[in-house]
Design an enzyme around this catalytic site. Structure first.
Site, short mmCIF file in Angstrom:
data_model
loop_
_atom_site.label_atom_id
_atom_site.label_comp_id
_atom_site.label_asym_id
_atom_site.label_seq_id
_atom_site.Cartn_x
_atom_site.Cartn_y
_atom_site.Cartn_z
N LYS A 237 1.69 -3.66 6.79
CA LYS A 237 1.75 -3.57 5.22
C LYS A 237 3.39 -3.31 5.12
O LYS A 237 4.21 -3.76 4.33
CB LYS A 237 1.27 -2.73 4.29
CG LYS A 237 -0.34 -2.83 4.36
CD LYS A 237 -0.56 -4.03 3.34
CE LYS A 237 -1.71 -4.46 3.40
NZ LYS A 237 -1.95 -5.99 2.73
N SER B 191 0.76 -0.88 0.07
CA SER B 191 -0.11 -0.03 -0.03
C SER B 191 0.87 1.06 -0.11
O SER B 191 1.82 1.36 0.64
CB SER B 191 -0.79 -0.09 1.16
OG SER B 191 -1.52 1.19 1.46
N TYR C 185 -2.86 -1.62 10.86
CA TYR C 185 -3.17 -1.96 9.58
C TYR C 185 -1.97 -1.31 8.66
O TYR C 185 -1.20 -2.52 7.99
CB TYR C 185 -4.62 -1.40 8.99
CG TYR C 185 -4.43 -1.43 7.55
CD1 TYR C 185 -4.64 -2.66 6.92
CD2 TYR C 185 -4.12 -0.30 6.79
CE1 TYR C 185 -4.56 -2.82 5.38
CE2 TYR C 185 -3.81 -0.33 5.27
CZ TYR C 185 -4.38 -1.57 4.64
OH TYR C 185 -4.08 -2.04 3.49
C1 WQD Z 1 -9.93 9.24 0.77
C2 WQD Z 1 -10.07 10.87 0.96
C3 WQD Z 1 -10.59 11.23 3.34
C4 WQD Z 1 -14.55 9.34 3.46
C5 WQD Z 1 -7.43 4.40 3.10
C6 WQD Z 1 -6.36 3.73 3.95
C7 WQD Z 1 -5.18 3.04 3.00
C8 WQD Z 1 -6.03 2.14 1.93
C9 WQD Z 1 -7.07 2.58 1.51
C10 WQD Z 1 -6.76 -0.08 2.43
C11 WQD Z 1 -9.30 11.15 2.16
C12 WQD Z 1 -11.66 11.52 2.02
C13 WQD Z 1 -13.38 9.87 3.06
C14 WQD Z 1 -15.45 10.24 3.70
C15 WQD Z 1 -13.85 12.14 3.35
N1 WQD Z 1 -5.83 0.95 2.23
N2 WQD Z 1 -13.07 11.16 2.93
N3 WQD Z 1 -15.26 11.58 3.61
O1 WQD Z 1 -7.58 7.21 3.68
O2 WQD Z 1 -6.57 7.59 1.23
O3 WQD Z 1 -6.77 5.53 2.52
O4 WQD Z 1 -7.88 3.37 2.23
O5 WQD Z 1 -7.04 -1.07 2.03
O6 WQD Z 1 -4.37 2.39 3.65
O7 WQD Z 1 -5.51 4.46 4.94
O8 WQD Z 1 -8.85 6.38 1.45
O9 WQD Z 1 -11.10 6.42 0.91
O10 WQD Z 1 -10.86 6.56 3.32
O11 WQD Z 1 -10.14 8.53 1.85
O12 WQD Z 1 -13.75 13.26 2.70
O13 WQD Z 1 -16.49 9.87 4.25
O14 WQD Z 1 -11.55 10.99 1.16
O15 WQD Z 1 -10.34 12.13 4.37
O16 WQD Z 1 -9.02 12.46 1.98
P1 WQD Z 1 -7.52 6.79 2.34
P2 WQD Z 1 -10.28 7.00 2.01
#
Ligand code: WQD
Length: 335
Positions: A154, A125, A150
């Site tokens: 990785k 990741s 988590y």
């Molecule tokens: C993306 C953007 C949020 C939800 C995470 C893990 C990573 C990976 C994938 C998994 C961010 C914003 C999100 C919401 C929002 N691994 N957001 N409102 O955090 O980049 O990655 O998932 O298997 O290890 O950390 O992905 O989709 O959660 O967020 O504004 O309801 O969307 O703040 O900027 P992230 P995400």
């Protein structure tokens, strides 16, 4: 025909990769413990490709079952997806994450070694980079302390694999995924929603579908053009194809080191508001949203430099954000 073990092959990325493997003429055997998916996905895969993959319901925590598996099957390569992946849950249940993601990895590598299975692809990741100092992120960017158990699994997983590859003859490729989204164009497989989505795209899609009232956009005071955080969203089908490219590299002895690392992203960063707008444009659906505080542990921006994967794997993302979002919506409608 080469036989490939796909652990977690009924999960979100695993199921899409099984389809691409079968399309490319590989024989697939899946191990899955069904902890975060259902057996129905096996039939869905079969209905897309016309070929039923072999399936063993095994929990990799049961070392004896892993030993028996390698006695029963002759395997040419392993693509290892099986793992727990909820960041928040990992903070609450660290030991569960270290057992599910690390103990199982050691069992798998031990049995591969005992049975002379050498080719290994690992689901890593972009989380290993934390907030990188330079964008876009190249593979030689320093890794940063993990924000969650988590993320730590990785990072540790990569270390375990690299250390093992120095002494056992293991040949490994760790693919560092950016943010996987979207679903197969058939809408027969996709990400199965369980509970309230933590990730952006499932939340956007469920809001558009009326399942959630309003998307919370976590922070509009980041140092980005529109103030919302930037990520590199990669279509899961493109991501699946990167695994085939990596596998072929190993099977054709084209790897340049026993353990290699590649970024798998599109190379393009999109802000949260850009994603919302792209979704509305792609689907014609409205998404209610409100700006709220930042989410703890979130970084400002991450997107990949994909030159190494382009050059060495001969792989490049082909599907764009709107297409990915359309496929997510189609999948939601099918549910
Ligand atoms: C993306 C953007 C949020 C939800 C995470 C893990 C990573 C990976 C994938 C998994 C961010 C914003 C999100 C919401 C929002 N691994 N957001 N409102 O955090 O980049 O990655 O998932 O298997 O290890 O950390 O992905 O989709 O959660 O967020 O504004 O309801 O969307 O703040 O900027 P992230 P995400």
């Amino acid at each position: 025909m080469k036989k490939i073990l796909v652990t977690g092959g009924l999960g979100y990325i695993g199921s899409h990769t099984v389809v691409e493997l079968q399309n490319e003429g590989f024989e697939v055997v899946i191990i899955d413990n069904l902890s975060n998916t259902t057996i129905e996905v096996l039939d869905r895969i079969t209905s897309i490709t016309g070929i039923k993959p072999e399936f063993e319901q095994i929990d990799l925590k049961n070392k004896k079952d892993v030993q028996q598996f390698f006695k029963n099957y002759s395997i040419d390569g392993v693509i290892h997806f099986a793992a727990s992946k909820a960041v928040g849950e990992s903070v609450e249940e660290p030991l569960m994450y270290y057992e599910n993601n690390i103990a199982t990895l050691t069992y798998l590598l031990q049995e591969m070694n005992a049975n002379n299975v050498r080719n290994f692809i690992f689901s890593s990741s972009c989380t290993v980079y934390g907030q990188a100092d330079k964008l876009p992120i190249t593979e030689d960017a320093p890794t940063k302390p993990a924000e969650s158990p988590y993320g730590a699994t990785k990072k540790m997983g990569e270390i375990i694999i690299e250390d093992t590859s120095k002494v056992t003859g293991l040949r490994a490729i760790a693919l560092r995924y950016f943010n996987p989204i979207g679903a197969h164009k058939s809408a027969k497989i996709g990400e199965l929603p369980i509970g309230v989505p933590q990730n952006l795209i499932p939340y956007v899609v469920q809001t558009a579908a009326g399942i959630r009232e309003c998307l919370s956009v976590f922070g509009d005071d980041y140092n980005t053009p529109d103030g919302t955080a930037i990520r590199d969203y990669i279509h899961v089908v493109d991501l699946a194809k990167a695994h085939i490219a990596a596998l072929n590299r190993l099977l054709e002895n084209k790897n340049k080191a026993n353990c290699e690392f590649f970024n798998i992203g599109t190379g393009k960063g999109s802000s949260v508001l850009e994603v919302v707008n792209a979704f509305e444009k792609a689907t014609g659906k409205n998404v209610n949203y409100k700006i709220v505080d930042r989410r703890a542990g979130d970084i400002t921006a991450a997107y990949a430099n994909t030159s190494l994967a382009n050059k060495e794997l001969g792989w490049k993302a082909e599907l764009d954000l709107e297409e990915a979002l359309r496929s997510s919506w189609k999948w939601q409608e099918s549910l």
